[in-house]
Design a protein around this motif. Structure first.
Motif, PDB file in Angstrom:
ATOM      1  N   VAL A  30      59.868  67.546 -69.931  1.00 29.18           N
ATOM      2  CA  VAL A  30      60.178  66.547 -69.107  1.00 29.18           C
ATOM      3  C   VAL A  30      59.629  65.221 -69.243  1.00 29.18           C
ATOM      4  O   VAL A  30      58.487  65.370 -69.507  1.00 29.18           O
ATOM      5  N   LEU A  31      60.159  64.101 -69.241  1.00 27.97           N
ATOM      6  CA  LEU A  31      59.429  62.745 -69.680  1.00 27.97           C
ATOM      7  C   LEU A  31      59.580  62.266 -68.197  1.00 27.97           C
ATOM      8  O   LEU A  31      60.791  62.160 -67.575  1.00 27.97           O
ATOM      9  N   ASP A  32      58.541  61.718 -67.817  1.00 28.92           N
ATOM     10  CA  ASP A  32      58.448  61.153 -66.504  1.00 28.92           C
ATOM     11  C   ASP A  32      57.704  59.762 -66.372  1.00 28.92           C
ATOM     12  O   ASP A  32      56.886  59.592 -66.991  1.00 28.92           O
ATOM     13  N   ALA A  64      63.480  63.026 -66.579  1.00 30.52           N
ATOM     14  CA  ALA A  64      64.849  63.308 -67.318  1.00 30.52           C
ATOM     15  C   ALA A  64      64.332  64.283 -68.296  1.00 30.52           C
ATOM     16  O   ALA A  64      63.174  64.514 -68.740  1.00 30.52           O
ATOM     17  N   PRO A  65      65.261  65.299 -68.411  1.00 33.07           N
ATOM     18  CA  PRO A  65      64.964  66.659 -69.171  1.00 33.07           C
ATOM     19  C   PRO A  65      65.046  66.075 -70.890  1.00 33.07           C
ATOM     20  O   PRO A  65      65.799  65.220 -70.924  1.00 33.07           O
ATOM     21  N   VAL A 110      59.209  65.808 -61.844  1.00 34.99           N
ATOM     22  CA  VAL A 110      59.134  66.948 -62.856  1.00 34.99           C
ATOM     23  C   VAL A 110      59.590  68.135 -62.682  1.00 34.99           C
ATOM     24  O   VAL A 110      60.928  68.655 -62.994  1.00 34.99           O
ATOM     25  N   GLY A 111      59.262  68.694 -61.345  1.00 37.60           N
ATOM     26  CA  GLY A 111      59.826  70.247 -60.930  1.00 37.60           C
ATOM     27  C   GLY A 111      61.104  70.210 -60.597  1.00 37.60           C
ATOM     28  O   GLY A 111      62.092  71.045 -60.898  1.00 37.60           O
ATOM     29  N   THR A 112      61.657  68.926 -59.906  1.00 38.32           N
ATOM     30  CA  THR A 112      62.900  68.826 -59.528  1.00 38.32           C
ATOM     31  C   THR A 112      63.857  68.487 -60.652  1.00 38.32           C
ATOM     32  O   THR A 112      65.158  69.121 -60.543  1.00 38.32           O
ATOM     33  N   VAL A 113      63.681  68.074 -61.761  1.00 37.16           N
ATOM     34  CA  VAL A 113      64.364  67.866 -62.778  1.00 37.16           C
ATOM     35  C   VAL A 113      64.731  69.498 -63.522  1.00 37.16           C
ATOM     36  O   VAL A 113      65.661  69.785 -63.954  1.00 37.16           O
ATOM     37  N   PHE A 114      63.667  70.424 -63.745  1.00 34.68           N
ATOM     38  CA  PHE A 114      63.911  71.594 -64.094  1.00 34.68           C
ATOM     39  C   PHE A 114      64.809  72.562 -63.113  1.00 34.68           C
ATOM     40  O   PHE A 114      65.582  73.288 -63.618  1.00 34.68           O
ATOM     41  N   GLU A 115      64.633  72.367 -61.711  1.00 34.24           N
ATOM     42  CA  GLU A 115      65.395  72.981 -60.937  1.00 34.24           C
ATOM     43  C   GLU A 115      67.005  72.406 -61.012  1.00 34.24           C
ATOM     44  O   GLU A 115      67.793  73.157 -60.801  1.00 34.24           O
ATOM     45  N   SER A 116      67.119  71.103 -60.922  1.00 33.64           N
ATOM     46  CA  SER A 116      68.423  70.649 -61.019  1.00 33.64           C
ATOM     47  C   SER A 116      68.940  70.470 -62.366  1.00 33.64           C
ATOM     48  O   SER A 116      70.394  70.642 -62.250  1.00 33.64           O
TER      49      SER A 116
END
Length: 617
Positions: free
Chosen positions: A173-175, A160-161, A130-136
């Motif tokens: 984000v969908l996780d 995925a964003p 989740v958090g890494t999707v926002f950052e990347s």
């Protein structure tokens, strides 16, 4: 193809090397994961305890949830034989909903707070789906030891964003998460495909507000050859004519003024002069859907390319009568002869909303219309009316009475002055929205007397616009006024801030030549100034106590200037915020040193930075 077990062992070794040396190895992990590890450590994430922050203010019935639900139900049905947990987050990495295909995976997720209401940003729990999707900014598949947090290594997660189809901003984000032994690279493909389906639903099922705004914009654009803009929420639309007539800075001024008009109660028709001298006439429609203001659509007509330079005006004597002690605990008034010259004029701003307010006040005074001046507390309503009045009537005088004095019947001096005056006099009744029923009756009688006599008298009253929708007694006085003007708040005057700061410093620094550094000005520009001029004056006075001469720096400004918390802080929270700001300043922005100086964990510091909106350090 590498054996999954061997691959995970290599990743675990790379993680151990990273924690000991700060380097992730050559090719054991992807660049995205390595970058996430570095961010997680820099943010101070606790690698032994999950410190996901819980929030109870989530919108679980949002458009995003509505559009995602059928896709997630389908995904759950298609993967019913695989123990998975499917989660949807909002745009702040907070879990809105979670669906489990198996009870065991649900219990495991609960143990690491991967549940509704918890925030899974990198700053709290490190590398994750989740958090890494926002950052990347892109999708990711994180397996086992790629999670830098020890307690998350039992999981594999693919995230995925979900982007808004119009703005392309990440809305959530969908996780998909599974235990590592049940994971498959197909999870990554599944989550990306499902996220795209959700985005298609968002496009088809745009909110009524966005749909109404878009349709009105198209309707305006097809029936005119003029420039057309639409502003609503985070959406700004413009036709080709806007791009050809106005440069980016002019467009920004127009957008800012459009948002100001959107918040007003009257019809969106206005004429403004931009800093470049272009005069633009605006007319349009405010789009309201139910109780929500969807936005504003404006047709723009360029009236003049040339700047209309204001006429030079000499200094005038501000004859606003200052208050002195009076009876009933109220205040009497001094004669005009004892007054001093005014400080720097405040009516020289350049923002369109401010200039419009000045023009409207000037016109009302010239036509002798009784004037109602509205706006937030501290916007300079009283000072602006008095200043413009003395510019329009250089030989006149002004008489100010506060609502509290009217209620106490200590404005008899005004009646006596009315009988004796032979020069133009402005009576300014301040804060009439604070009047009691008795005060309203007394002022009503005075205004009726004023209307019946032939004296060179002007009338103005100030009130806070937030009380317009109330049932306070002052509404009975509105029949006495012919014009209403709204003075914009400081946050809608971004173009004027440098000049206003210089003006305030000139008034309070006693010719010391104090100036503001570019870094300090950036802090001032970022703050919203909820108490407007009064707070700006207060902040600069506090800065001068720290640095009485020279160039003011960011660290000289009060702690609240460095934050933008969305809620009212308690006294203890304000003290804590100021202590954090000071610790960061002392550590030159180094968060690890600041946390050590404060005696708190780095993860706690990062949560507090986010909670208090501290972003300028």
């Amino acid at each position: 193809m590498a054996n999954p077990t061997d691959q995970r062992l290599r990743i675990a070794a790379a993680r151990a090397d990273f924690l000991s040396s700060g380097h992730a190895g050559d090719d054991a992990v992807s660049d995205v994961v390595a970058a996430s590890w570095k961010r997680s450590i820099s943010a101070g994430a606790d690698l032994s305890e999950v410190e996901a922050t819980y929030h109870n203010d989530l919108d679980t019935k949002s458009r995003l949830v509505r559009c995602s639900e059928p896709i997630i139900i389908r995904l759950r049905e298609e993967t019913a034989d695989i123990p998975l947990s499917i989660a949807l987050t909002d745009g702040k990495a907070r879990i809105l909903t979670r669906w489990d295909t198996d009870q065991l995976i649900g219990m495991m997720c609960d143990r690491v707070s991967f549940a509704g209401g918890f925030e899974y940003a990198e700053t709290g729990v490190g590398t994750n789906g989740v958090g890494t999707v926002f950052e990347s900014g892109g999708s990711i598949f994180v397996v086992g030891p790629e999670h830098i947090h020890e307690r998350l290594q039992a999981f594999a997660c693919a995230g995925a964003p979900i982007r808004d189809p119009l703005t392309r901003r990440v809305e959530g984000v969908l996780d998909i998460s599974a235990l590592t032994e049940h994971s498959s690279p197909l999870m990554h493909s599944l989550v990306r495909s499902a996220a795209l389906d959700i985005e298609r639903n968002l496009l088809i099922d745009r909110s009524q507000c966005q749909q109404a705004l878009f349709e009105t914009f198209v309707r305006f654009d097809t029936r005119t050859r003029n420039a057309v803009i639409a502003v609503g929420g985070s959406v700004v639309m413009a036709n080709a004519m806007v791009q050809s007539l106005f440069d980016p800075s002019e467009q920004q001024s127009i957008h800012e003024h459009a948002r100001y008009l959107m918040a007003q109660h009257d019809r969106p028709v206005d004429q403004i002069e931009l800093l470049t001298g272009k005069v633009v006439r605006m007319r349009g429609a405010r789009i309201v859907v139910g109780n929500d203001i969807a936005g504003l659509v404006l047709e723009l007509r360029l009236i003049s390319e040339a700047a209309s330079m204001p006429a030079e005006t000499g200094a005038f004597e501000d004859r606003t009568l200052p208050a002195v002690s009076g009876r009933c605990g109220g205040r009497g008034y001094e004669s005009a002869a004892s007054l001093r010259a005014p400080a720097s004029p405040i009516s020289q701003g350049h923002s369109p909303a401010w200039r419009r307010a000045c023009d409207d006040i000037t016109e009302a005074l010239r036509y002798h219309d009784a004037l109602l001046v509205m706006g937030e507390h501290g916007t300079g309503k009283f000072s602006l009316v008095a200043e413009i009045y003395h510019r329009v009537n250089p030989g006149g005088r002004s008489f100010a009475i506060d609502a509290a004095d009217i209620s106490c019947d200590s404005y008899v001096e005004a009646e006596e002055a009315l009988k004796a005056t032979t020069v133009p006099t402005l009576y300014i009744f301040r804060n009439i929205d604070n009047l009691s029923t008795d005060g309203v009756e007394r002022l009503h009688a005075f205004l009726e007397t004023l209307a019946d006599i032939e004296r060179p008298a002007y009338v103005a009253a100030t009130l806070s616009e937030v009380n317009l929708d109330s049932d306070l007694p002052f509404h009975d006085l509105l029949i006495h006024f012919q014009r209403a003007v709204t003075v914009p708040p400081l946050r809608h005057r971004a173009e004027d801030l440098p000049a206003l700061v210089t003006q305030v410093l000139t008034n309070i620094a006693d010719r010391r030549g104090v100036r503001v550094s570019l870094a300090a000005m950036r802090v001032i520009r970022c703050y919203t100034w909820p108490r407007n001029f009064r707070q700006l004056d207060e902040a600069l006075r506090a800065a001068l106590l720290r640095r009485p001469v020279g160039e003011l720096q960011p660290e000289d400004l009060p702690g609240y200037c460095h934050g933008s918390a969305r809620r009212q802080l308690s006294g203890i929270e304000s003290v804590e915020r100021d202590a954090i700001v000071q610790a960061l300043l002392d550590a030159d922005g180094n968060r690890i040193q600041a946390a050590a100086a404060l005696g708190i964990a780095r993860s706690s510091l990062y949560r507090k930075l986010k909670s208090y909106g501290i972003t300028t350090l």
